[in-house]
Design an enzyme around this catalytic site. Structure first.
Site, PDB file in Angstrom:
ATOM      1  N   HIS A 262     -43.864  89.965 -52.035  1.00  0.00           N
ATOM      2  CA  HIS A 262     -42.245  90.125 -51.844  1.00  0.00           C
ATOM      3  C   HIS A 262     -42.122  89.837 -50.313  1.00  0.00           C
ATOM      4  O   HIS A 262     -42.599  90.713 -49.384  1.00  0.00           O
ATOM      5  CB  HIS A 262     -41.682  91.438 -51.978  1.00  0.00           C
ATOM      6  CG  HIS A 262     -40.485  91.766 -51.420  1.00  0.00           C
ATOM      7  ND1 HIS A 262     -39.325  90.988 -51.773  1.00  0.00           N
ATOM      8  CD2 HIS A 262     -39.944  92.155 -50.312  1.00  0.00           C
ATOM      9  CE1 HIS A 262     -38.352  91.122 -51.070  1.00  0.00           C
ATOM     10  NE2 HIS A 262     -38.696  92.003 -49.909  1.00  0.00           N
ATOM     11  N   ASP A 264     -40.117  89.010 -46.987  1.00  0.00           N
ATOM     12  CA  ASP A 264     -38.843  88.932 -46.413  1.00  0.00           C
ATOM     13  C   ASP A 264     -38.382  87.630 -45.663  1.00  0.00           C
ATOM     14  O   ASP A 264     -39.330  87.425 -44.720  1.00  0.00           O
ATOM     15  CB  ASP A 264     -38.590  90.083 -45.361  1.00  0.00           C
ATOM     16  CG  ASP A 264     -38.297  91.423 -46.502  1.00  0.00           C
ATOM     17  OD1 ASP A 264     -37.305  91.468 -47.398  1.00  0.00           O
ATOM     18  OD2 ASP A 264     -38.927  92.375 -46.289  1.00  0.00           O
ATOM     19  N   ASP A 374     -35.658  93.972 -53.809  1.00  0.00           N
ATOM     20  CA  ASP A 374     -35.598  94.702 -52.872  1.00  0.00           C
ATOM     21  C   ASP A 374     -34.187  94.698 -52.479  1.00  0.00           C
ATOM     22  O   ASP A 374     -34.142  95.114 -51.109  1.00  0.00           O
ATOM     23  CB  ASP A 374     -36.565  94.201 -51.656  1.00  0.00           C
ATOM     24  CG  ASP A 374     -36.402  95.061 -50.593  1.00  0.00           C
ATOM     25  OD1 ASP A 374     -36.199  96.452 -50.555  1.00  0.00           O
ATOM     26  OD2 ASP A 374     -36.638  94.799 -49.272  1.00  0.00           O
ATOM     27  N   HIS A 578     -31.458  89.395 -48.092  1.00  0.00           N
ATOM     28  CA  HIS A 578     -31.030  90.762 -47.897  1.00  0.00           C
ATOM     29  C   HIS A 578     -31.425  91.607 -46.855  1.00  0.00           C
ATOM     30  O   HIS A 578     -31.193  92.911 -46.729  1.00  0.00           O
ATOM     31  CB  HIS A 578     -31.531  91.711 -49.199  1.00  0.00           C
ATOM     32  CG  HIS A 578     -33.171  91.460 -49.499  1.00  0.00           C
ATOM     33  ND1 HIS A 578     -33.746  90.679 -50.301  1.00  0.00           N
ATOM     34  CD2 HIS A 578     -33.825  92.131 -48.654  1.00  0.00           C
ATOM     35  CE1 HIS A 578     -34.925  90.975 -50.053  1.00  0.00           C
ATOM     36  NE2 HIS A 578     -34.997  92.084 -49.247  1.00  0.00           N
TER      37      HIS A 578
END
Length: 1006
Positions: A262, A264, A374, A578
């Site tokens: 994951h 970001d 997330d 996000h």
């Protein structure tokens, strides 16, 4: 037998830490190291390779914050190592506890071929297995000295979050640069002992299996000569063979491990660094796939794939091959893993349009899952968007972070506002960074709430947030856990394979209706106000640009700007990631976002202006272009005509001080404090403001959450409040229909203009805040004389209701929530809306009446500004402008219409001809969210609309052009085979919609 369990377990820990792990590399020789520090921003690979470095020694400091250093390492494999496995150990100064959050590197061969990434849990580069001896080694490392923002003492304000303020102090100490022999037997012994030791710790103390493992481990430790670990490792491993071979029980929980990182797209690093993080991670994963035939890796976020394609073509070639082999899997079908609370209807749809289309165009892959591990909660409008994009599954882990209530399911069907249901899975492992630890695997099995009806769960496996991905150690652990007694079983699978199995074994799971509210990170609805305003305004500018460009293309041959709109949409979608839109990134990210939104606005305004001028032609007639989906001031939706004027507003002194605004529909009293003490609906003979209350009340709270400063607002903030009732100035506005109010507080200043427009049942509130507070929360309150047990909050393609009471812990936890353009509350026959142009966070509470009457009133408070100090110590400092409106007597249709109006101001142009709308709808309940030309360049007109009031609707669409064919399509503008074609009669198309149903029509022009 005596209980020696603690003794053996302590022995295992010490022998592993102090003897076995240190024996992994029994022989080593130092490499020669030189470094070149790139000036400014990162340079192309060829430039970094060609640069002339200077010598540097292990132990030297290197790396200014956000700098790039190119290390050249050279050496020769000793001839006596022939036949052995040799690796380069390249430790840039890593802290193994911070994978993804500190320095990283990408290793290249001299010809520019990428080898693999370096990070705190991945410091090796394979030289040969076996080597011949005498090989010359020459490697180049593009090393990023990203500073540590989230340190061991987290949430401490730091200036390191922006290159402009970070300074030049070196951040890291070069730790180890060696050629070394890897003892693969010891490596395997480490993993044997780790897996068994971690499993043992999770089993009941009175479990026979725990004691079997304990005795086997004890015997293995007996077999190790602590002065000759390498010479005795094989013997130690042989004593573990039996316990490692014992198969899992048939009822064991089954985990589908999905290789994952994951990443970001921006967070504690800027966007440009994520481009490199993705390249490093994908280099690692393609290398691991070549070494591990059972391993499968999934990566979401089409934007990140595009970055690799556009910026690292040498890595892209390896990725494309791995995708073709079916083991590197595009996942999620979205442009980025966006926030889903705040993006508007069309933006949320376009996340899937652009994400799915990228994977289809590049790989021919159709995603059937949304992958959002997330994201900070999920809006109630999302299920039908997922379905309309051609997907049917959703995965997230984040709801396990909720502080108050434990979610009751791990596998369920999630029902959205229109009734669409999506098969949804929350991994019970409760992390999107699973590392195959025994504690994680045991937690997944114990935690799984669907025991008895299902056995499968998913575990996203690999270092994430800052990237890195799955390691060879994780793969090796998973191999040992594939079928091991006492443990859940583990098998590498793709997301699609998992969801197919999970749905097959549990075809009728429980249903959860409405939003998936995260009971945490509520302040992300307010932090970084300019980022949120940039998003909202970009969304509406894109609507205008598509509408007028399509209208001008059909009417005037205007060249439709396909490429520009595609590029701008992707830019806006990227910034909905996000940690960008929620305001939880470093200062650098938000500084760049503000500049990007300014550029986007300039480009879109230029497109809008060119299209409107092409439509209006030459002339001196004053025209008003109405981009909203409803008629206003006599101008139809999507049309341009001469403006109409209706009525006037009177301004008079108020007895006792202040002013009265009256337009024949509303009479608004503003006292000498600048507060609205009455907003009287003259037609309904009804007061809006609660007895004894005052609207337009600014309230200031202390705001120092227990952790996660930019993310969180804790409920105790309400315990202390300061009402800002002192006014420096309350005076009539220059237009004769408004009142101007100026307030000072702390180090800040607020200027407001309250306007009652002629002919409108609406009080406009324009607020300018010059904000210089720290750790404060600013709210704008409207206490309303409405008895309401629930209120409506706009979300994507409709609205849904939240309670105003706190009967249960679930309701009490929603003390700060998201709305889009409006909130609406009502008693039968009369209601009030509060609309906004750029805010999202709000709260709604009930209060006992103060006039002695029975019942309650309801207060709506809009969240304006915060001032957290982490990760951006200057969050929101400066001037901000907000627009809100109070709409007394509003039904839900009025709330919808006024919400659009305040976000889409009229545009005034002089021209020679009025402009008829390209498409009209005869029912206000049916709201058109997009009018555009089809993305494939065919010239077809695409119209997307939805039922917005929450009831069933029949409507007729009338086109301003000849139509030869009408198709119902998915969001990607592909015909839906099972959709009933609407009835068309010439230029009239009849449609029927269920509550909140969205529909996309593709209209072929004659």
């Amino acid at each position: 037998m005596h209980d020696d369990r603690n003794l053996v377990e302590a022995r295992l820990k010490r022998v592993l830490d102090e003897r076995v792990r240190p024996a992994l590399y029994p022989e080593s020789v130092p490499l020669d190291v030189a470094v070149w520090n790139a000036p400014g921003e990162p340079v192309p690979v060829e430039e970094g390779l060609a640069a002339e470095p200077r010598p540097i020694e292990v132990g030297a400091r290197w790396g200014a914050p956000w700098g790039t250093s190119w290390f050249r390492v050279t050496g020769t494999v000793p001839k006596e190592w022939a036949g052995k496995t040799v690796e380069a150990i390249l430790d840039l100064g890593f802290d193994e506890n911070m994978p993804g959050f500190q320095c990283e590197g990408l290793v290249y061969r001299p010809d520019g071929t990428p080898v693999k990434g370096l990070n705190p849990r991945n410091q090796w580069v394979r030289i040969g297995a076996p080597v011949a001896g005498g090989e010359e080694v020459r490697l180049h490392v593009e090393a990023a000295s990203n500073p540590v923002i989230l340190d061991y003492h987290p949430f401490v304000p730091t200036r390191l979050g922006d290159k402009d303020t970070a300074g030049s102090e070196p951040q890291y100490t070069l730790a180890r640069m060696d050629l070394a022999v890897l003892d693969e037997t010891v490596w395997n012994l480490v993993l044997d002992l780790e897996v068994l030791g971690e499993l043992m710790a999770e089993l009941p103390v009175d479990s026979p299996r725990r004691w079997e493992i304990l005795r086997a481990v004890d015997k293995a430790l007996d077999a190790i000569d602590l002065q000759d670990v390498n010479g005795t490792a094989e013997q130690a491993r042989s004593r573990l063979t039996e316990v490692l071979a014992a198969p899992a029980v048939p009822s064991a929980h089954r985990i589908s491990a999905v290789g994952h990182a994951h990443i970001d797209s921006a967070w504690l690093w800027p966007l440009r660094e994520t481009v490199r993080k993705v390249a490093r991670t994908t280099s690692n994963m393609t290398a691991l796939l070549e070494d591990e035939p059972d391993f499968a890796f999934a990566m979401s976020q089409a934007q990140q794939w595009a970055w690799v394609r556009d910026h690292r073509p040498e890595v892209w070639a390896r990725v494309k091959k791995a995708v073709a082999d079916g083991r590197f899997v595009p996942a999620g079908g979205m442009w980025v893993e966006s926030d889903t609370n705040m993006p508007g209807s069309e933006a949320m749809a376009r996340q899937f349009v652009h994400g799915k289309r990228f994977f289809l165009d590049e790989f021919g892959v159709e995603n059937d899952e949304a992958w959002l591990p997330d994201t900070f909660g999920f809006a109630a409008g999302l299920p039908q968007i997922i379905k309309a994009a051609g997907a049917k599954y959703l995965l997230t882990q984040k709801i396990s972070w909720s502080q108050t209530n434990k979610f009751p399911h791990h596998t369920f069907r999630w029902e959205g506002i229109d009734g669409t249901r999506i098969f949804t899975h929350f991994p019970p492992v409760d992390t999107y960074n699973c590392s195959m630890k025994g504690s994680e695997i045991a937690h997944a099995a114990k935690n799984f709430k669907d025991k008895g009806v299902a056995r499968h769960s998913l575990a996203p496996t690999g270092w994430g947030d800052g990237g890195g991905g799955t390691t060879r150690e994780m793969v090796a652990k998973a191999a040992r856990l594939r079928n091991l007694e006492g443990s859940a079983t583990v098998e590498w699978e793709t997301p699609h394979a998992f969801f197919e199995k999970a749905e097959a074994e549990n075809p009728a799971p429980p249903v959860w209706v409405g939003e998936l509210y995260l009971e945490l990170h509520r302040a992300t609805l307010t932090s970084q106000a300019k980022t949120k305003q940039g998003n909202r305004r970009s969304e509406h500018l894109l609507r205008e640009a598509e509408l007028w460009a399509a209208t001008a293309a059909v009417r005037a041959g205007f060249p439709y700007p396909y490429d520009d709109l595609d590029r701008i949409w992707k830019t806006v979608l990227l910034h909905q990631f996000h940690d960008i839109l929620p305001g939880s990134s470093i200062a650098w990210v938000h500084r760049e976002a503000r500049a990007t939104y300014d550029k986007v606005a300039a480009e879109l305004n230029a497109i809008i202006d060119a299209a409107q001028r092409a439509l209006a032609g030459e002339g001196e007639t004053s025209l008003v272009f109405n981009s909203a989906p409803h008629a206003r001031a006599g101008v139809p939706a999507g049309a341009a005509t001469s403006p109409a004027t209706d009525g006037r507003t009177g301004l008079a002194p108020r007895p006792g001080g202040g002013h009265v605004l009256d337009n024949g529909l509303l009479r608004v009293e503003i006292d000498d404090r600048g507060l609205v003490v009455s907003a009287y609906d003259l037609a309904a003979d009804r007061e809006t403001i609660a007895p004894g209350g005052a609207g337009n009340l600014l309230q200031l709270h202390p705001d120092f959450p227990n952790m996660w400063d930019a993310w969180d607002v804790d409920e105790f903030y309400r315990n202390t409040v300061t009402d800002l009732t002192h006014a420096d100035e309350v005076a009539p506005g220059d237009d004769g229909a408004s009142v101007r109010i100026v307030r000072s507080f702390g180090s800040s200043r607020v200027t407001q203009v309250l306007t009652l427009a002629p002919g409108e049942r609406r009080l406009d509130v324009d607020t300018e805040v010059d904000w210089h507070e720290t750790e404060k929360f600013l709210k704008l309150a409207f206490p309303l004389d409405v008895h309401a047990e629930r209120y409506a909050s706009e979300t994507q393609f409709g609205h849904f209701h939240r309670p105003t009471h706190t009967n249960t812990s679930w309701e009490a936890a929603k003390f700060e929530a998201c709305n889009h353009r409006f909130v609406h509350l009502a008693e039968p026959g009369w209601g009030v809306a509060v609309v906004n142009d750029s805010t999202y966070g709000h709260d709604v509470t009930r209060t006992v009446r103060t006039d002695g009457d029975a019942g309650t009133t309801t207060t709506v408070r809009v969240s304006l500004l915060r001032a957290p100090r982490f990760p951006d110590p200057e969050t929101d400092q400066g001037v901000h402008r907000f627009r809100h409106a109070l709409v007394p007597g509003a039904d839900i249709g009025d709330a919808v219409r006024e919400g659009w109006r305040i976000n889409l101001p009229e545009r005034h142009i002089t021209g020679g001809a009025e402009v008829a709308p390209l498409v009209t709808v005869d029912r206000d309940a049916v709201v058109v969210t997009a009018v555009k030309l089809a993305d494939d360049g065919s010239g077809d007109v695409v119209v997307r609309f939805h039922e917005a009031h929450g009831g069933r609707a029949r409507a007729t669409l009338t086109t301003g052009f000849a139509v030869t064919d009408v198709q119902v399509t998915d969001l990607l503008e592909r015909p839906l085979a099972d959709a009933e074609a609407p009835r068309a009669d010439g230029d009239r198309i009849a449609v029927r919609l269920r509550p909140f149903q969205l529909m996309t029509l593709r209209l072929k022009r004659a």
